[in-house]
Design an enzyme around this catalytic site. Structure first.
Site, short mmCIF file in Angstrom:
data_model
loop_
_atom_site.label_atom_id
_atom_site.label_comp_id
_atom_site.label_asym_id
_atom_site.label_seq_id
_atom_site.Cartn_x
_atom_site.Cartn_y
_atom_site.Cartn_z
CB SER A 113 -0.89 0.00 1.24
OG SER A 113 -1.56 1.24 1.40
CE1 TYR A 138 -6.35 5.16 -2.11
CE2 TYR A 138 -4.46 4.46 -0.82
CZ TYR A 138 -5.80 4.35 -1.13
OH TYR A 138 -6.59 3.47 -0.45
CB THR A 164 -6.60 2.85 -5.27
OG1 THR A 164 -6.02 1.64 -4.77
CG2 THR A 164 -7.95 3.07 -4.62
CE LYS A 241 -7.08 -2.94 -4.29
NZ LYS A 241 -8.11 -2.12 -3.60
CG HIS A 265 -11.31 0.81 -0.95
ND1 HIS A 265 -10.55 1.61 -1.76
CD2 HIS A 265 -10.71 0.85 0.26
CE1 HIS A 265 -9.55 2.13 -1.06
NE2 HIS A 265 -9.62 1.67 0.16
#
Length: 375
Positions: A113, A138, A164, A241, A265
């Site tokens: 992440s 992100y 994402t 994603k 999510h």
């Protein structure tokens, strides 16, 4: 090939979750376990798997079961991979490094992440050169900072960027707001300078520190053209994603993505959306084998994995189950959870008459007879 002589299993994924709930501080467990608003989609992600049944087949020669497959051209030992989950050192002191090591031992993908508590570099060094790692991204308002994240991931041997796209705003998470969730004071988001808001902003909140962090730093103006921008700054394959509709899948294809990851999510964003397994078939049809399709959400058993493979997923990603293993016993706990899922998958394949995960027919899964479905 799957092992012929594994010792018996004694704990399911749900057993690991129960133990993790006993071990973790309440605000940490709630952060990992909770979903958006009334958590209808959180329940549905799991319940939807139970509304599908498998066709039992016999006399199909399943003396050997092969779990191997390939993802983005790289062979992995199992289609069960690990999804990105934030702030893993809240669950275990070695956090993301332990997670990556466990995945490397299992011969599968670990997705790091952006909001990790161990850095891109620490995880790469700790997991070793042979580990297969993706980086979840992100896009921040600060595009130069975003570019540097991508460059670091590529430099340190990550094999794909999982962008994402379902979080221009953070979903309403009542558990985090009630707990006034903040990152524990000894931790930072390690992919950023320790002195900046990007690293320390999930702190000091009157409600959810993460909600305030996203509102202040993440780019809400993200659009399809940003896929083109991302592709222009990296040679890595870009996986989108957070796709939950055929329309968005077709848009993603038009912008040249390398893969589509069906995800809501972890049901942490928009409540009352369909379960991911319910929308998987329409997205697989829309993609029509032009790129690989992956799925996460609600996967708790090997039979869940088999159902997703039958409905067209190339690989299945798990998030919370890996966290429960991490909380229970660090790297070994993650290995145990992955083993549980893989052994359950192996048995299910054999009983459905399938000798390989690469040869799972759509016909082995159908809605339960008492239900109506459009699958």
């Amino acid at each position: 090939m799957a092992s012929q002589s594994l010792p018996p299993l004694t704990r399911s994924v749900r057993d690991f979750q129960e133990k993790a709930k006993e071990i973790l501080p309440k605000q940490v467990y709630d952060y990992y376990a909770s979903g958006a608003t009334d958590e209808e989609s959180l329940r549905e992600n799991c319940a939807a798997f139970s509304r599908l049944v498998l066709k039992w087949r016999c006399l199909r020669s399943v003396a050997e079961i092969d779990l191997r497959t390939s993802v983005q051209g790289t062979e992995i030992r199992s289609p069960i991979c690990v999804a990105p989950t934030a702030m893993q050192r809240m669950a275990s002191p070695d956090g993301e490094v332990a997670m990556a090591r466990a995945c490397a031992r299992a011969g599968t993908i670990m997705t790091l992440s952006t909001w990790a508590t161990s850095s891109i570099e620490e995880v790469a060094a700790g997991a070793g050169a042979d580990s297969l790692r993706w980086f979840q991204l992100y896009i921040y308002k600060d595009r130069d900072l975003t570019r540097k994240l991508v460059e670091r991931a590529e430099q340190w041997g990550y094999k794909a960027i999982a962008l994402t796209v379902d979080a221009p705003r953070l979903g309403i998470r009542y558990a985090d707001a009630r707990n006034k969730f903040t990152l524990p004071p000894h931790l930072t988001l390690a992919n950023f300078s320790s002195s900046g808001a990007h690293a320390t902003g999930v702190k000091g909140s009157n409600q959810s520190g993460l909600a305030e962090y996203v509102a202040s730093l993440i780019d809400r103006s993200l659009c399809w053209d940003d896929i083109d921008w991302l592709k222009s700054i990296t040679s890595l394959p870009v996986i989108v994603k957070g796709v939950m509709s055929a329309e968005d899948a077709r848009q993603a294809l038009a912008h040249g993505v390398a893969g589509i990851w069906v995800s809501n999510h972890g049901a942490r964003q928009l409540d009352t959306t369909p379960a991911t397994i319910e929308v998987l078939p329409e997205i697989v049809r829309a993609v029509d084998k032009r790129v690989e399709v992956y799925v996460d959400g609600g996967v708790r058993t090997g039979t869940d994995v088999l159902k997703a493979l039958a409905l067209g997923a190339r690989a299945v990603f798990v998030g919370r189950p890996a966290l429960w293993g991490l909380a229970c016993d660090r790297e070994v706990g993650v290995q145990q959870v992955l083993r549980v899922l893989n052994v359950e998958l192996e048995v299910a394949l054999a009983l459905c008459g399938c000798a390989s995960v690469q040869d799972v027919p759509r016909s082995i899964v159908r809605p339960a007879a008492r239900l109506h479905s459009s699958l």
